[in-house]
Design an enzyme around this catalytic site. Structure first.
Site, PDB file in Angstrom:
ATOM      1  N   THR A  18       1.641  -4.686   4.170  1.00  0.00           N
ATOM      2  CA  THR A  18       1.457  -5.069   5.578  1.00  0.00           C
ATOM      3  C   THR A  18       0.939  -6.498   5.759  1.00  0.00           C
ATOM      4  O   THR A  18       1.145  -7.100   6.810  1.00  0.00           O
ATOM      5  CB  THR A  18       0.456  -4.116   6.269  1.00  0.00           C
ATOM      6  OG1 THR A  18      -0.748  -4.089   5.491  1.00  0.00           O
ATOM      7  CG2 THR A  18       1.019  -2.721   6.403  1.00  0.00           C
ATOM      8  N   ASP A  19       0.266  -7.043   4.731  1.00  0.00           N
ATOM      9  CA  ASP A  19      -0.428  -8.330   4.931  1.00  0.00           C
ATOM     10  C   ASP A  19       0.518  -9.483   5.278  1.00  0.00           C
ATOM     11  O   ASP A  19       0.185 -10.332   6.112  1.00  0.00           O
ATOM     12  CB  ASP A  19      -1.248  -8.699   3.683  1.00  0.00           C
ATOM     13  CG  ASP A  19      -2.450  -7.782   3.487  1.00  0.00           C
ATOM     14  OD1 ASP A  19      -2.783  -7.025   4.418  1.00  0.00           O
ATOM     15  OD2 ASP A  19      -3.052  -7.818   2.402  1.00  0.00           O
ATOM     16  N   THR A  42       0.818  -1.221   0.000  1.00  0.00           N
ATOM     17  CA  THR A  42       0.000   0.000   0.000  1.00  0.00           C
ATOM     18  C   THR A  42       0.846   1.262   0.000  1.00  0.00           C
ATOM     19  O   THR A  42       0.432   2.299  -0.521  1.00  0.00           O
ATOM     20  CB  THR A  42      -0.932  -0.024   1.233  1.00  0.00           C
ATOM     21  OG1 THR A  42      -1.789  -1.153   1.117  1.00  0.00           O
ATOM     22  CG2 THR A  42      -1.799   1.212   1.336  1.00  0.00           C
ATOM     23  N   SER A  54       1.481  -7.469  -1.001  1.00  0.00           N
ATOM     24  CA  SER A  54       2.142  -8.528  -0.231  1.00  0.00           C
ATOM     25  C   SER A  54       1.399  -9.865  -0.184  1.00  0.00           C
ATOM     26  O   SER A  54       2.039 -10.887   0.074  1.00  0.00           O
ATOM     27  CB  SER A  54       2.538  -8.041   1.159  1.00  0.00           C
ATOM     28  OG  SER A  54       1.455  -7.954   2.018  1.00  0.00           O
TER      29      SER A  54
HETATM   30  N1  ASP Z   1      -2.879  -5.477   0.855  1.00  0.00           N
HETATM   31  C1  ASP Z   1      -1.737  -4.610   1.036  1.00  0.00           C
HETATM   32  C2  ASP Z   1      -0.452  -5.414   0.926  1.00  0.00           C
HETATM   33  O1  ASP Z   1      -0.162  -6.156   1.850  1.00  0.00           O
HETATM   34  C3  ASP Z   1      -1.821  -3.969   2.361  1.00  0.00           C
HETATM   35  C4  ASP Z   1      -0.680  -3.078   2.708  1.00  0.00           C
HETATM   36  O2  ASP Z   1       0.294  -2.933   2.012  1.00  0.00           O
HETATM   37  O3  ASP Z   1      -0.785  -2.505   3.794  1.00  0.00           O
HETATM   38  O4  ASP Z   1       0.243  -5.284  -0.041  1.00  0.00           O
END
Ligand code: ASP
Length: 323
Positions: A86-87, A12, A53
């Protein structure tokens, strides 16, 4: 002058709203303006990958960890900040943590909000992570910095789908904080899991089964029949399962599958306390290994690395004996 590398992998933090949702486009890049004004730091940014991710597989995690190891050996930088979605961030950070020697400060960071949202957190997180990479001298292992908190890779997890304070280390708390004037540590990890030196290979056929009432044994049998070499079972409470699940575990062990028990509770260790069928004592007697208080997704990666390195059950057992 500290030389810091920012290695970007996607997430993100690199996304903008387009066509009805957030995406990484080929032209997207991170907002690194927050680090321009940092004095005494020479920051370079290198794009390694550009993936959401959930698309980061264990093979890609191993690629990132090997790249970090090469940078650690080269001694070209005083520290590295890895930006990541973050995932699955907690998993990639953990793979890096068990592979690296620990002589290079490596800090993972991310954003809970994209550049298209009000109150975007990415630029500040990058700056805080760079500050931690510059000041980390205590051999903490790989750390994760978001929302101005510093967490150990082995303990941190994403706890909330949306809030900027999502990252936490349940039962342990952060190692420290990034404040306006300085970086403050409140506790140091007294140990961290580590692999024996050597090439990092992650065995693919390792599964993770979370038990639920009346559920678990069918999936364990399926994984055994599908040729899985390892299974992590997130058992109930102290590390207990239904007798049907215990029988499926025994069938797997008898077929040569390494089975490790951890708990579906957020905090606390598994331990052989209950002697009823399926209780922890019974499972240990049937040959399971115990992962103490480690999270299932992390101990799975650890087992993948152990099996990839050709380690045998008694060696894996002794590596888990501190937990
Ligand atoms: N869905 C996104 C990812 O993990 C969430 C993020 O980056 O916070 O790439």
């Amino acid at each position: 002058m500290k030389k810091i590398l920012v290695l970007s992998t996607g997430g993100t933090i690199e996304m903008l709203k387009k066509d009805g949702g957030l995406t990484i486009s080929s032209s997207s890049s991170m907002d690194t303006s927050s680090i321009d004004a940092l004095s005494g730091v020479d920051v370079s940014v290198r794009k390694f990958l550009s993936l959401p991710s959930p698309h980061i597989t264990p093979e890609i995690m191993a690629d990132i960890a090997r790249e970090l190891r090469n940078i650690e050996i080269s001694r070209e930088f005083h520290g590295v900040v890895v930006t990541h979605g973050t995932d699955t961030l907690e998993e990639t950070a953990f793979v890096a943590d068990i592979h690296l020697e620990g002589t290079l400060p490596v800090v993972f960071t991310a954003a809970m909000r994209s550049g298209s949202e009000l109150g975007v957190d990415g630029p500040r997180n990058i700056r805080s992570a760079v500050r931690v990479a510059c000041t980390e001298t205590r051999n903490l292992g790989v750390t994760v910095v978001l929302n101005d908190e510093i967490h150990a890779a082995g303990r941190v997890t994403k706890t909330c789908t949306s809030n900027v304070s999502s990252f936490d280390s349940p039962g342990y708390g952060p190692l420290g904080f990034v404040d306006d004037d300085r970086v403050i540590y409140h506790r140091l990890p007294i140990w961290r899991m580590n692999l024996p030196p050597g090439p990092l290979v992650l065995e693919k056929k390792v599964g993770l089964v979370r038990t639920a009432a009346g559920f678990g044994h069918d999936v364990i049998d399926f994984l055994r029949e599908a040729g899985y070499l390892g299974v992590i079972v997130e058992a109930f409470g102290r590390g207990n399962v239904h007798p049907d699940t215990a029988n499926a575990i025994e069938r797997a062990i008898n077929s040569g599958v390494t089975v490790i028990i951890t708990s579906r509770c957020y905090e606390g260790r598994v331990l052989g306390v209950y002697a009823y069928p399926g209780g922890g004592v019974d499972l240990i007697n049937r040959g399971v290994l115990s992962a103490g208080d480690m999270a299932g997704n992390k101990i799975r990666l650890f087992l993948m690395a152990c099996l990839g390195a050709g380690l045998k059950n008694n060696q894996i057992r002794s590596m888990l004996s501190n937990l």
